[in-house]
Design a protein around this motif. Structure first.
Motif, PDB file in Angstrom:
ATOM      1  N   ARG A   1       0.820  -1.252   0.012  1.00 58.02           N
ATOM      2  CA  ARG A   1      -0.082   0.017   0.054  1.00 58.02           C
ATOM      3  C   ARG A   1       0.914   1.145   0.137  1.00 58.02           C
ATOM      4  O   ARG A   1       1.903   1.150   0.842  1.00 58.02           O
ATOM      5  CB  ARG A   1      -0.852  -0.047   1.154  1.00 58.02           C
ATOM      6  CG  ARG A   1      -1.831  -1.260   1.459  1.00 58.02           C
ATOM      7  CD  ARG A   1      -2.852  -1.531   0.480  1.00 58.02           C
ATOM      8  NE  ARG A   1      -3.515  -2.681   0.921  1.00 58.02           N
ATOM      9  CZ  ARG A   1      -3.195  -3.918   0.805  1.00 58.02           C
ATOM     10  NH1 ARG A   1      -2.121  -4.091   0.385  1.00 58.02           N
ATOM     11  NH2 ARG A   1      -3.936  -4.576   1.293  1.00 58.02           N
ATOM     12  N   THR A   2       0.374   2.576  -0.703  1.00 56.36           N
ATOM     13  CA  THR A   2       1.203   3.531  -0.712  1.00 56.36           C
ATOM     14  C   THR A   2       0.292   4.771   0.075  1.00 56.36           C
ATOM     15  O   THR A   2      -0.897   4.893  -0.218  1.00 56.36           O
ATOM     16  CB  THR A   2       1.601   4.096  -2.244  1.00 56.36           C
ATOM     17  OG1 THR A   2       2.347   3.020  -2.902  1.00 56.36           O
ATOM     18  CG2 THR A   2       2.420   5.184  -2.199  1.00 56.36           C
ATOM     19  N   ASP A   3       1.328   5.279   0.912  1.00 55.68           N
ATOM     20  CA  ASP A   3       0.339   6.411   1.495  1.00 55.68           C
ATOM     21  C   ASP A   3       0.333   7.825   0.879  1.00 55.68           C
ATOM     22  O   ASP A   3       0.933   7.788  -0.206  1.00 55.68           O
ATOM     23  CB  ASP A   3       0.679   6.431   2.813  1.00 55.68           C
ATOM     24  CG  ASP A   3       2.295   6.985   3.225  1.00 55.68           C
ATOM     25  OD1 ASP A   3       2.821   7.474   2.031  1.00 55.68           O
ATOM     26  OD2 ASP A   3       2.919   6.738   4.158  1.00 55.68           O
ATOM     27  N   LEU A  50     -10.191  -5.838   5.376  1.00 56.97           N
ATOM     28  CA  LEU A  50     -11.226  -6.447   4.222  1.00 56.97           C
ATOM     29  C   LEU A  50     -10.364  -7.739   3.499  1.00 56.97           C
ATOM     30  O   LEU A  50      -9.180  -7.797   3.716  1.00 56.97           O
ATOM     31  CB  LEU A  50     -10.849  -5.478   2.843  1.00 56.97           C
ATOM     32  CG  LEU A  50     -11.524  -4.208   3.052  1.00 56.97           C
ATOM     33  CD1 LEU A  50     -11.493  -3.295   1.685  1.00 56.97           C
ATOM     34  CD2 LEU A  50     -13.273  -4.196   3.469  1.00 56.97           C
ATOM     35  N   ARG A  51     -11.192  -8.694   3.577  1.00 57.37           N
ATOM     36  CA  ARG A  51     -10.623 -10.048   3.338  1.00 57.37           C
ATOM     37  C   ARG A  51     -10.479 -10.114   1.667  1.00 57.37           C
ATOM     38  O   ARG A  51      -9.917 -11.043   1.198  1.00 57.37           O
ATOM     39  CB  ARG A  51     -11.421 -11.138   3.880  1.00 57.37           C
ATOM     40  CG  ARG A  51     -11.500 -11.017   5.348  1.00 57.37           C
ATOM     41  CD  ARG A  51      -9.979 -11.334   5.927  1.00 57.37           C
ATOM     42  NE  ARG A  51     -10.044 -11.182   7.326  1.00 57.37           N
ATOM     43  CZ  ARG A  51      -8.962 -10.746   7.975  1.00 57.37           C
ATOM     44  NH1 ARG A  51      -7.647 -10.845   7.536  1.00 57.37           N
ATOM     45  NH2 ARG A  51      -9.054 -10.816   9.313  1.00 57.37           N
ATOM     46  N   SER A  52     -11.185  -9.251   0.899  1.00 57.35           N
ATOM     47  CA  SER A  52     -11.092  -9.287  -0.429  1.00 57.35           C
ATOM     48  C   SER A  52     -11.337  -7.816  -0.960  1.00 57.35           C
ATOM     49  O   SER A  52     -11.879  -7.115  -0.043  1.00 57.35           O
ATOM     50  CB  SER A  52     -12.411 -10.487  -0.980  1.00 57.35           C
ATOM     51  OG  SER A  52     -13.469  -9.750  -0.579  1.00 57.35           O
ATOM     52  N   MET A  61     -11.052  -0.584  -2.981  1.00 58.60           N
ATOM     53  CA  MET A  61      -9.942  -0.970  -1.951  1.00 58.60           C
ATOM     54  C   MET A  61      -9.548  -2.408  -2.044  1.00 58.60           C
ATOM     55  O   MET A  61     -10.141  -3.218  -2.166  1.00 58.60           O
ATOM     56  CB  MET A  61     -10.654  -0.847  -0.606  1.00 58.60           C
ATOM     57  CG  MET A  61     -11.316   0.437  -0.514  1.00 58.60           C
ATOM     58  SD  MET A  61     -10.009   1.928  -0.074  1.00 58.60           S
ATOM     59  CE  MET A  61     -11.143   3.068   0.098  1.00 58.60           C
ATOM     60  N   PRO A  62      -8.028  -2.700  -1.912  1.00 57.32           N
ATOM     61  CA  PRO A  62      -7.669  -3.954  -2.073  1.00 57.32           C
ATOM     62  C   PRO A  62      -7.728  -4.635  -0.725  1.00 57.32           C
ATOM     63  O   PRO A  62      -8.128  -4.308   0.464  1.00 57.32           O
ATOM     64  CB  PRO A  62      -6.158  -3.869  -2.448  1.00 57.32           C
ATOM     65  CG  PRO A  62      -5.930  -2.224  -1.624  1.00 57.32           C
ATOM     66  CD  PRO A  62      -7.169  -1.674  -1.748  1.00 57.32           C
ATOM     67  N   ALA A  63      -7.606  -5.861  -0.816  1.00 58.16           N
ATOM     68  CA  ALA A  63      -7.725  -7.046   0.201  1.00 58.16           C
ATOM     69  C   ALA A  63      -6.627  -6.591   1.054  1.00 58.16           C
ATOM     70  O   ALA A  63      -5.287  -6.062   0.399  1.00 58.16           O
ATOM     71  CB  ALA A  63      -7.572  -8.447  -0.359  1.00 58.16           C
TER      72      ALA A  63
END
Length: 105
Positions: A1-3, A50-52, A61-63
């Protein structure tokens, strides 16, 4: 992830931070504005990973994304949220910086 500053954090580190935050919430962890403690009037309502991949607020939004829901009771903080000056949360932790390989064009 990138902030927002271009830093990255792994999904495993996000999960560890989420679990540590909840384990220490109301002990050593606290919610705040720009890494300063919020005034009374902000309550944590939900915290989950999030699991998926899912779409929230029109954004994909990614898992592994850490999601929080807060109830904002402070009028000044709520005004900042509504105006777009406060848009999310930060894990606010130490990290080691290193250069990432450039992506092919």
């Amino acid at each position: 992830r990138t902030d927002g500053q271009g830093g990255t954090i792994s999904a495993a580190a996000i999960e560890d931070a989420a679990h540590a935050f909840m384990a220490n919430y109301n002990k050593s962890a606290a919610m705040g504005v720009q890494h300063s403690t919020f005034p009374p009037g902000l309550d944590l309502a939900e915290s989950w990973l999030l699991r998926s991949a899912e779409t929230h607020g029109g954004r994909q939004m990614p898992a592994g994304t850490w999601m929080l829901t807060s109830k904002v009771l402070d009028d000044a903080v709520w005004a900042d949220v509504k105006a777009g000056r406060l848009t999310g949360y930060s894990v606010h932790g130490p990290g080691l910086g290193h250069a990432l390989p450039e992506r092919p064009q």
